[in-house]
Design an enzyme around this catalytic site. Structure first.
Site, PDB file in Angstrom:
ATOM      1  N   ASP A  27     -37.733  38.439   4.132  1.00  0.00           N
ATOM      2  CA  ASP A  27     -38.368  37.136   3.559  1.00  0.00           C
ATOM      3  C   ASP A  27     -39.650  36.830   4.186  1.00  0.00           C
ATOM      4  OD1 ASP A  27     -39.029  34.854   1.823  1.00  0.00           O
ATOM      5  OD2 ASP A  27     -37.735  33.786   3.555  1.00  0.00           O
ATOM      6  N   ASP A  29     -41.993  33.187   3.939  1.00  0.00           N
ATOM      7  CA  ASP A  29     -42.126  32.120   4.934  1.00  0.00           C
ATOM      8  C   ASP A  29     -40.589  31.543   4.567  1.00  0.00           C
ATOM      9  OD1 ASP A  29     -44.682  30.376   2.926  1.00  0.00           O
ATOM     10  OD2 ASP A  29     -43.694  31.986   1.174  1.00  0.00           O
ATOM     11  N   ASP A 201     -34.624  32.731   4.650  1.00  0.00           N
ATOM     12  CA  ASP A 201     -33.936  31.240   4.701  1.00  0.00           C
ATOM     13  C   ASP A 201     -33.781  30.544   3.356  1.00  0.00           C
ATOM     14  OD1 ASP A 201     -36.455  29.016   4.351  1.00  0.00           O
ATOM     15  OD2 ASP A 201     -36.957  31.068   3.668  1.00  0.00           O
TER      16      ASP A 201
END
Length: 246
Positions: A27, A29, A201
């Site tokens: 991922d 961000d 996240d």
């Protein structure tokens, strides 16, 4: 106060690589860069793109960025990258040479218009994407419920799906998720046969964690949130960089 992960730390990267080939799905961000007040406010660490390319070379090319951002937006921040890129939550996937592996259609114009009108009327940020559209309510957290109800109704009306993240809800085509990107790439060289590991996240990364588990690998959740599908966790973006040896 420093966040504490809810799951154990993963084995060292060097230990995993010593055992068998490894495929990484990362991922962006909140994983490689810190979350910011808006999608254009992020600060990309200097040299990140070069370090990612070096890591990909160490993995014989089995590294993919898998982001809710469009691929065009990713490359705005990172520059052209000869890596596998999956943008729009897996709705758009490119090989390192730019060859398309998957590309969803744009959202219908009435949906784009409705998102823009709702955002303007409520002081939200409307992020237009090639294969989706997002409403960011970080500046108006009191409107989370109303924004979700609006997005769910709009998606239902037009046969779309919604994806939720940190202070954002996005409309996408059904099946455009990060797990689908993992499934697609896991059957292709250089990912086929490698141990798949997804690091992310946010809630949208759960699909990637679950897909890696189906293919015999695992997910690593970033931060202190609970995860239904990850096996391990790392406390922060800084710890992700350290684990990846970036």
């Amino acid at each position: 106060m420093e966040s504490r992960p809810c799951l154990p730390a993963p084995p060292r990267l060097s230990s995993l690589l010593a055992d068998r080939p490894l495929a990484l799905f990362l991922d962006f961000d909140g994983t490689l860069v810190e979350i910011a007040d808006g999608p254009d406010a992020i600060a990309v660490p200097p040299g990140l793109a070069d370090r990612l390319q070096a890591l990909a070379a160490r993995l014989n090319g089995a590294l993919a960025l898998v982001s809710g951002r469009s691929i065009a937006n990713l490359t705005d921040f990172l520059g052209p990258l000869p890596l596998h890129l999956a943008g729009s939550h897996g709705g758009h996937v490119l090989a390192p040479d730019g060859a398309p592996l998957r590309e969803a259609a744009p959202l219908p114009s009435p949906v784009v218009d409705a998102l823009g009108t709702f955002a303007q009327a409520n002081g939200l940020l409307h992020e237009r994407k090639a294969h989706g559209g997002a409403l960011h309510y970080r500046a108006r957290p009191d409107l989370e419920g109303g924004t979700r109800r609006f997005a769910d109704a709009l998606a239902s009306e037009h046969g779309l799906a919604t994806k939720s993240g940190k202070c954002v809800i996005e409309l996408v085509w059904p099946g455009a998720d990060k797990g689908g990107a993992v499934d697609l790439l896991s059957s292709e060289p250089p990912f086929a046969g490698a141990l798949p590991v997804f690091i992310g996240d946010d809630v949208t990364d759960e699909d990637g964690f679950a897909a890696c588990a189906r293919h015999g690998g695992f997910g690593i959740a970033v931060g202190e949130r609970e995860s239904a599908a990850a096996r391990y966790s790392l406390p922060s973006v800084k710890d992700v960089h350290a684990w990846l040896q970036l």
